[in-house]
Design a protein around this motif. Structure first.
Motif, mmCIF file in Angstrom:
data_model
loop_
_atom_site.group_PDB
_atom_site.id
_atom_site.type_symbol
_atom_site.label_atom_id
_atom_site.label_comp_id
_atom_site.label_asym_id
_atom_site.label_seq_id
_atom_site.Cartn_x
_atom_site.Cartn_y
_atom_site.Cartn_z
ATOM 1 N N LYS A 1 0.827 -1.211 0.000
ATOM 2 C CA LYS A 1 0.000 0.000 0.000
ATOM 3 C C LYS A 1 0.857 1.256 0.000
ATOM 4 C CE LYS A 1 -4.052 -2.250 1.858
ATOM 5 N NZ LYS A 1 -5.157 -2.252 2.832
ATOM 6 N N SER B 1 -9.165 18.832 5.512
ATOM 7 C CA SER B 1 -8.538 17.597 5.049
ATOM 8 C C SER B 1 -7.138 17.449 5.618
ATOM 9 C CB SER B 1 -8.473 17.591 3.513
ATOM 10 O OG SER B 1 -9.769 17.600 2.965
ATOM 11 N N SER C 1 -3.772 1.092 7.836
ATOM 12 C CA SER C 1 -4.997 1.879 7.836
ATOM 13 C C SER C 1 -4.725 3.337 7.476
ATOM 14 C CB SER C 1 -5.674 1.799 9.209
ATOM 15 O OG SER C 1 -4.796 2.262 10.225
ATOM 16 N N ASP D 1 -4.117 3.668 3.721
ATOM 17 C CA ASP D 1 -5.386 3.592 2.997
ATOM 18 C C ASP D 1 -6.129 4.930 3.034
ATOM 19 O OD1 ASP D 1 -5.330 0.999 2.042
ATOM 20 O OD2 ASP D 1 -6.190 0.148 3.863
ATOM 21 N N ARG D 2 -6.184 5.540 4.213
ATOM 22 C CA ARG D 2 -6.924 6.791 4.363
ATOM 23 C C ARG D 2 -6.292 7.902 3.530
ATOM 24 N NH1 ARG D 2 -6.785 5.708 9.860
ATOM 25 N NH2 ARG D 2 -5.409 7.480 10.208
ATOM 26 N N TYR E 1 -4.367 7.603 0.875
ATOM 27 C CA TYR E 1 -4.540 7.342 -0.565
ATOM 28 C C TYR E 1 -5.922 7.789 -1.017
ATOM 29 C CZ TYR E 1 -4.426 5.074 -5.092
ATOM 30 O OH TYR E 1 -4.462 4.850 -6.453
ATOM 31 N N ALA E 2 -6.955 7.412 -0.263
ATOM 32 C CA ALA E 2 -8.326 7.769 -0.632
ATOM 33 C C ALA E 2 -8.511 9.282 -0.667
ATOM 34 C CB ALA E 2 -9.306 7.127 0.349
ATOM 35 N N LEU E 3 -7.927 9.987 0.295
ATOM 36 C CA LEU E 3 -8.098 11.431 0.374
ATOM 37 C C LEU E 3 -7.384 12.139 -0.778
ATOM 38 C CD1 LEU E 3 -9.218 13.843 1.936
ATOM 39 C CD2 LEU E 3 -7.127 13.845 3.280
ATOM 40 N N ALA F 1 -6.464 10.835 -3.670
ATOM 41 C CA ALA F 1 -6.966 10.427 -4.978
ATOM 42 C C ALA F 1 -8.277 11.117 -5.302
ATOM 43 C CB ALA F 1 -7.152 8.911 -5.029
ATOM 44 N N ASP F 2 -9.005 11.548 -4.284
ATOM 45 C CA ASP F 2 -10.350 12.086 -4.484
ATOM 46 C C ASP F 2 -10.403 13.273 -5.441
ATOM 47 O OD1 ASP F 2 -13.235 12.180 -3.745
ATOM 48 O OD2 ASP F 2 -12.656 14.131 -2.928
ATOM 49 N N THR G 1 -10.400 10.403 -13.108
ATOM 50 C CA THR G 1 -10.133 8.985 -13.379
ATOM 51 C C THR G 1 -8.926 8.824 -14.289
ATOM 52 O OG1 THR G 1 -12.482 8.502 -13.154
ATOM 53 C CG2 THR G 1 -11.143 6.854 -14.279
ATOM 54 N N GLU H 1 -2.987 2.998 -11.094
ATOM 55 C CA GLU H 1 -3.530 1.679 -10.795
ATOM 56 C C GLU H 1 -3.015 0.645 -11.788
ATOM 57 O OE1 GLU H 1 -4.971 0.924 -8.187
ATOM 58 O OE2 GLU H 1 -5.477 2.879 -7.373
#
Length: 379
Positions: free
Chosen positions: A135, A160, A177, A180-181, A183-185, A187-188, A192, A199
């Protein structure tokens, strides 16, 4: 007239030539070509790609095939520059008896300069084979696009930022964890189209991760015995030592969320790389020790590293430069936005590496290629 020298830049671990429009080596080709021209050497500089995390042997074979497809059949001399694991690929390619189908190509190589190369492995490899490490790799790939393409543009609110640094210890400890958090923030805000290459690249990396196992210090312990030096090739190394992380470094970065995140990751990576067993490092030769003491004032401590590779692991051949820089500063990813063209950091480490330092490093590499002795300076 002497034939034009052919210089090949070999990328390291990620192995890309470009990703989402970003080159692996940024600013290196032109600078190296100009410095060689000043020394009276006409050169064509090529930047290659490779197999991201395949075995060193597979990467070396691929490297030979790529060079063979590009180099002219005029007997022109070849010089190799390998950054990070790219230096190991080049060493295998040049080792007598390896890949016999490339003997003719190998005979034309005159020098190999390794830059920030883990000749004696890195403890980071042990971490990267775990789930958290996978990750982290994915997050690093995202940071390369998010932090560099969008540098200077606000991509996260102050709220943020607060979410990113509330649990600083989780990021510094590189916990799954937290990765993961983040990356999500990050990438938002990206489209795409921006995320898809990351990816796809990560999927390709997962297909073959032999390299990660080979880079473990225990696995690299017999590398020098297995991979012999080529008597027709001159070998040199440029070393990197990053600034040890301090709380002050986090404060200096201000409210830039990308820089804050990457600096917290850097703190964890630096601490991880400082854990390599001191007994796993070979003793520097007398000439290497002399060069290190002249440049740096002493032989670097076994805990010194550039955030990814221990500094002592990078010693091989003549030591021609020691840079106060992180692992990616030396390939052009450092913070110097006042320069034209501007340079952007890949990872915010606070090393203070700037374009004059960058120019000195690659000037020393050019001098070594041109045969102007074993220059030893620091940046």
């Amino acid at each position: 007239m002497s034939p034009t020298a052919q210089v090949f830049l070999v990328p390291g671990f990620f192995g890309f030539q470009t990703i989402a429009g970003l080159p692996y080596f940024t600013g290196v080709k032109q600078l190296l070509r100009d410095r060689l021209a000043e020394l009276g050497v006409a050169a064509r500089v090529h930047a290659l790609d490779t197999l991201p995390t395949a075995s060193i042997e597979s990467r070396a074979r691929y490297l030979g095939e790529r060079i063979g497809a590009i180099v002219p059949a005029d007997g022109s001399p070849i010089h190799l520059v390998g950054h990070s694991t790219g230096g190991l690929d080049a060493r295998v390619l040049l080792s007598p008896g390896s890949l016999p189908e490339l003997d003719d190509l190998r005979a034309r190589v005159r020098s190999l300069t390794t830059v920030s190369t883990p000749h004696q492995g890195t403890p980071l490899a042990d971490y990267l084979v775990r789930v958290e490490g996978q990750k982290l790799l994915r997050l690093f790939a995202l940071l390369s696009v998010q932090g560099l393409r969008l540098a200077g543009r606000p991509v996260a609110s102050a709220m943020s930022l607060g979410r990113l640094v509330t649990r600083i210890d989780e990021l510094i400890m590189l916990r799954e964890s937290a990765l993961d958090r983040v990356y999500a923030l990050l990438a938002d805000p990206l489209s795409t189209e921006r995320v898809r290459p990351i990816e796809q690249f990560f999927t390709a990396m997962r297909a073959d991760q032999s390299l990660l196992h080979q880079l473990r210090p225990e696995a690299m312990s017999g590398f020098d015995q297995r991979v012999r030096g080529n008597p027709g090739v001159r070998y040199a190394s440029a070393l990197t030592r990053a600034r040890p992380p301090r709380l002050r470094g986090t404060v200096e970065l201000g409210m830039n969320p990308i820089a804050q995140v990457s600096h917290l990751l850097y703190q964890g990576l630096y601490r991880l790389c400082a854990t390599q067993d001191p007994d796993s490092f070979g003793a520097p030769s007398d000439s290497q020790r002399e060069a290190l003491e002249r440049i740096y004032g002493k032989v670097p401590d076994t805990r010194a590293n550039d955030g990814l590779v221990p500094t002592r692991s990078q010693i091989h051949g003549a030591v021609i430069h020691v840079a106060r820089a992180d692992h990616h500063d030396v390939i052009g990813y450092f913070d110097d936005r006042q320069h034209d063209p501007p340079h952007m950091d890949w990872v915010a480490t606070g090393c203070g590496f700037r374009h004059p330092d960058f120019a000195r490093l690659w000037g020393d590499v050019a001098r070594f290629m041109a045969g102007w002795g074993e220059t030893t300076t620091t940046s």
